[in-house]
Write a protein that holds these residues in place. Structure first.
Motif, short mmCIF file in Angstrom:
data_model
loop_
_atom_site.label_atom_id
_atom_site.label_comp_id
_atom_site.label_asym_id
_atom_site.label_seq_id
_atom_site.Cartn_x
_atom_site.Cartn_y
_atom_site.Cartn_z
N VAL A 5 0.82 -1.19 0.16
CA VAL A 5 -0.07 -0.02 -0.04
C VAL A 5 0.56 1.19 -0.10
CG1 VAL A 5 -1.73 1.56 1.27
CG2 VAL A 5 -2.14 -1.23 1.06
N ALA A 6 2.01 1.29 0.61
CA ALA A 6 3.01 2.39 0.59
C ALA A 6 3.42 2.55 -0.75
CB ALA A 6 4.02 2.14 1.49
N GLN A 7 3.66 1.46 -1.46
CA GLN A 7 4.23 1.43 -2.80
C GLN A 7 3.26 2.06 -3.79
OE1 GLN A 7 5.66 -2.01 -4.40
NE2 GLN A 7 6.27 -1.43 -6.37
N MET A 8 1.96 1.68 -3.52
CA MET A 8 0.86 1.89 -4.38
C MET A 8 0.34 3.37 -4.10
SD MET A 8 -1.49 -1.53 -3.96
CE MET A 8 -3.08 -0.64 -4.43
N ASP A 9 0.67 3.90 -2.90
CA ASP A 9 0.31 5.28 -2.54
C ASP A 9 1.23 6.11 -3.14
OD1 ASP A 9 -1.25 7.39 -1.01
OD2 ASP A 9 0.12 7.42 0.39
N ALA A 10 2.52 5.69 -3.20
CA ALA A 10 3.35 6.65 -3.79
C ALA A 10 3.36 6.79 -5.19
CB ALA A 10 5.04 6.17 -3.67
N LEU A 11 2.92 5.68 -6.02
CA LEU A 11 2.48 5.67 -7.46
C LEU A 11 1.32 6.32 -7.46
CD1 LEU A 11 2.96 1.92 -8.17
CD2 LEU A 11 4.37 3.82 -9.21
N TRP A 12 0.26 6.56 -6.75
CA TRP A 12 -1.05 7.31 -6.82
C TRP A 12 -0.73 8.50 -6.65
CZ3 TRP A 12 -6.01 5.32 -7.35
CH2 TRP A 12 -6.93 6.23 -6.98
N LYS A 13 0.19 9.08 -5.85
CA LYS A 13 0.41 10.39 -5.77
C LYS A 13 1.27 10.91 -6.82
CE LYS A 13 0.06 10.45 -0.76
NZ LYS A 13 0.85 10.55 0.67
N GLN A 14 1.83 10.09 -7.69
CA GLN A 14 2.73 10.41 -8.81
C GLN A 14 1.92 10.50 -9.96
OE1 GLN A 14 6.19 7.77 -9.23
NE2 GLN A 14 6.65 8.19 -7.15
#
Length: 182
Positions: free
Chosen positions: A62-71
């Protein structure tokens, strides 16, 4: 004759594999309809949730997905979610071996309530209707025992109703074809 049997078995395997992929696609499409996007509801015990994948269950992902989401890389975040859904829900439940619509119902239940609950409902139910009723009863009990979850009850019930309508649209379900044989 032996060669003919081998060819027929290969054709059945290949066609069956295609159908199984199609059912996973249908199941995933349904789940993403209800779990799509990013949510951080203060009363959700799962915490930050992206495409239905909760921070509580998958903190690293989820941390990885959140970073991608924010990008702005939402499609890359979605691919991570799809892999989790296939390996940790669809495959863990062995949905490929379940008849339609139990495969899709069990998958959606596992995503929303956990794999253990979905497995329990599979053992307890006679058919897909029993399974859905067990799910509704569980939602009711959750909302009664934990007042923080009451806010989610109508959404959960709407999801089950939508799932029933979705599988009913297929037109090929009846009491006999959806009964479990094991």
């Amino acid at each position: 004759m032996i060669k003919i049997c081998v060819i027929i078995r290969i054709d059945i395997y290949v066609l069956g594999g295609f159908k199984l992929q199609e059912n996973f696609k249908k199941a995933l499409e349904f789940v993403l309809k209800w779990e799509g996007g990013r949510s951080e509801h203060p009363k959700d015990p799962g915490g930050l949730t992206i495409y239905g994948i909760s921070q509580k269950s998958y903190p690293k992902e989820v941390a990885q997905m959140d970073a991608l989401w924010k990008q702005g890389k939402k499609s890359e975040a979605l691919e991570i979610a799809k892999k989790i859904y296939k390996a940790n829900y669809w495959d863990k439940l062995n949905c490929d071996a379940l008849p339609y619509p139990l495969d899709i119902i069990a998958f959606d239940t596992a995503v929303n309530m956990g794999v253990g609950t979905a497995l329990s409902f599979l053992k307890q139910s006679k058919d897909y209707r029993d399974f859905l009723l067990l799910r509704i009863e569980r939602y009711k009990n959750l909302a009664q025992t934990n007042k923080n979850l009451t806010i989610f009850l109508i959404g959960w019930l709407n999801r089950v109703l939508d799932l029933y309508k979705t599988i009913s649209k297929e037109g090929n379900i009846n009491g006999n074809s959806t009964k479990r044989t094991s």
